[in-house]
Design a protein around this motif. Structure first.
Motif, PDB file in Angstrom:
ATOM      1  N   LEU A  78      -7.022  -3.694  -0.508  1.00 48.31           N
ATOM      2  CA  LEU A  78      -5.937  -3.555   0.488  1.00 48.31           C
ATOM      3  C   LEU A  78      -5.407  -4.806   1.039  1.00 48.31           C
ATOM      4  O   LEU A  78      -6.102  -4.975   1.644  1.00 48.31           O
ATOM      5  N   PRO A 106      -3.866  10.498   1.837  1.00 48.12           N
ATOM      6  CA  PRO A 106      -4.722   9.570   2.858  1.00 48.12           C
ATOM      7  C   PRO A 106      -4.727   9.954   3.700  1.00 48.12           C
ATOM      8  O   PRO A 106      -5.357   9.190   4.927  1.00 48.12           O
ATOM      9  N   ILE A 153       0.582  -1.417   0.309  1.00 50.62           N
ATOM     10  CA  ILE A 153      -0.440   0.481  -0.221  1.00 50.62           C
ATOM     11  C   ILE A 153       0.445   0.895  -0.006  1.00 50.62           C
ATOM     12  O   ILE A 153       1.887   1.321   1.284  1.00 50.62           O
ATOM     13  N   VAL A 187       3.414  -0.046   5.059  1.00 45.92           N
ATOM     14  CA  VAL A 187       2.719   1.551   3.850  1.00 45.92           C
ATOM     15  C   VAL A 187       3.888   2.030   3.467  1.00 45.92           C
ATOM     16  O   VAL A 187       4.707   2.201   4.414  1.00 45.92           O
ATOM     17  N   THR A 228       0.924   5.680  -0.071  1.00 46.76           N
ATOM     18  CA  THR A 228       0.544   6.585   0.056  1.00 46.76           C
ATOM     19  C   THR A 228       1.318   7.831  -0.309  1.00 46.76           C
ATOM     20  O   THR A 228       2.011   7.831  -0.329  1.00 46.76           O
ATOM     21  N   LEU A 278      -6.450   2.709   7.270  1.00 49.64           N
ATOM     22  CA  LEU A 278      -5.032   2.471   6.688  1.00 49.64           C
ATOM     23  C   LEU A 278      -4.270   1.899   8.726  1.00 49.64           C
ATOM     24  O   LEU A 278      -3.074   0.986   8.159  1.00 49.64           O
ATOM     25  N   LYS A 279      -5.386   1.960   9.160  1.00 49.31           N
ATOM     26  CA  LYS A 279      -4.018   1.884  10.486  1.00 49.31           C
ATOM     27  C   LYS A 279      -4.029   0.544  11.634  1.00 49.31           C
ATOM     28  O   LYS A 279      -2.964  -0.356  11.427  1.00 49.31           O
TER      29      LYS A 279
END
Ligand SMILES: Nc1ncnc2c1ncn2[C@@H]1O[C@H](COP(=O)(O)OP(=O)(O)OP(=O)(O)O)[C@@H](O)[C@H]1O
Ligand SMILES: [Mg+2]
Length: 147
Positions: free
Chosen positions: A100, A112, A27, A125, A29, A119-120
């Motif tokens: 994701l 993001p 992923i 990432v 950002t 996303l956490k």
């Protein structure tokens, strides 16, 4: 890693280069002000992954999904732009969680910070941060989270 890009085509080329360094399921950002070059960078990145379609900004669609063909383990590239997103749930509703962290997919996200809650739970990432450089066209592109 830190790059200085003097123009749009160099930003595209740095994006293309990053596509050779990622792993399936990553992923990424993309942070930076309006007009920083996030979509420009994404175009190069997608090209590097072997996306044949023209990348257009998902400002209204929120999420665009493209097939890829340059990497044996990656089937899909997902481009998200949350700028106009009002609520994280709206992105969940269109199926973002199917992509994701999916091991055959790479997801790249503009703005993001608006989906921090989604996303956490992902540890893998990579963060790309684009800031202004010494003149109007120069950008400083920092990539964090990749060896
Ligand atoms: N070095 C550079 N790298 C990238 N873009 C540049 C550069 N110099 C000038 N530009 C211009 O800046 C603009 C970047 O637009 P782009 O859509 O990529 O930004 P963005 O960060 O995605 O914006 P938004 O927040 O609206 O989505 C383009 O018009 C491009 O021509
Ligand atoms: Mg953009």
């Amino acid at each position: 890693m830190k790059y200085t890009s003097p123009n749009e085509s160099q930003t595209t080329s740095i994006g293309r280069q990053l596509a050779t360094m990622i792993s399936p399921g990553d992923i990424i950002t993309l942070s930076g002000d309006l007009g920083a070059g996030k979509t420009t960078f994404t175009k190069g990145f997608a090209e590097g992954l072997g996306v044949k379609k023209t990348i257009t900004s998902p400002t209204f669609s929120l999420m665009n999904v493209y097939p890829t063909d340059a990497h044996p383990e990656i089937d899909m590239f997902v481009h998200i732009d949350t700028y106009r997103l009002e609520n994280e749930e709206d992105l969940r509703a269109i199926g973002v969680e199917d992509y994701l962290g999916d091991p055959k997919t790479i997801v790249m996200i503009e703005w993001p910070e608006k989906i921090a809650g989604i996303l956490k739970k992902f540890e893998q990432v990579i963060a790309v941060n684009i800031t202004n450089g010494a003149d109007d066209a120069e950008r400083v592109i920092e990539v964090v989270g990749i060896e």
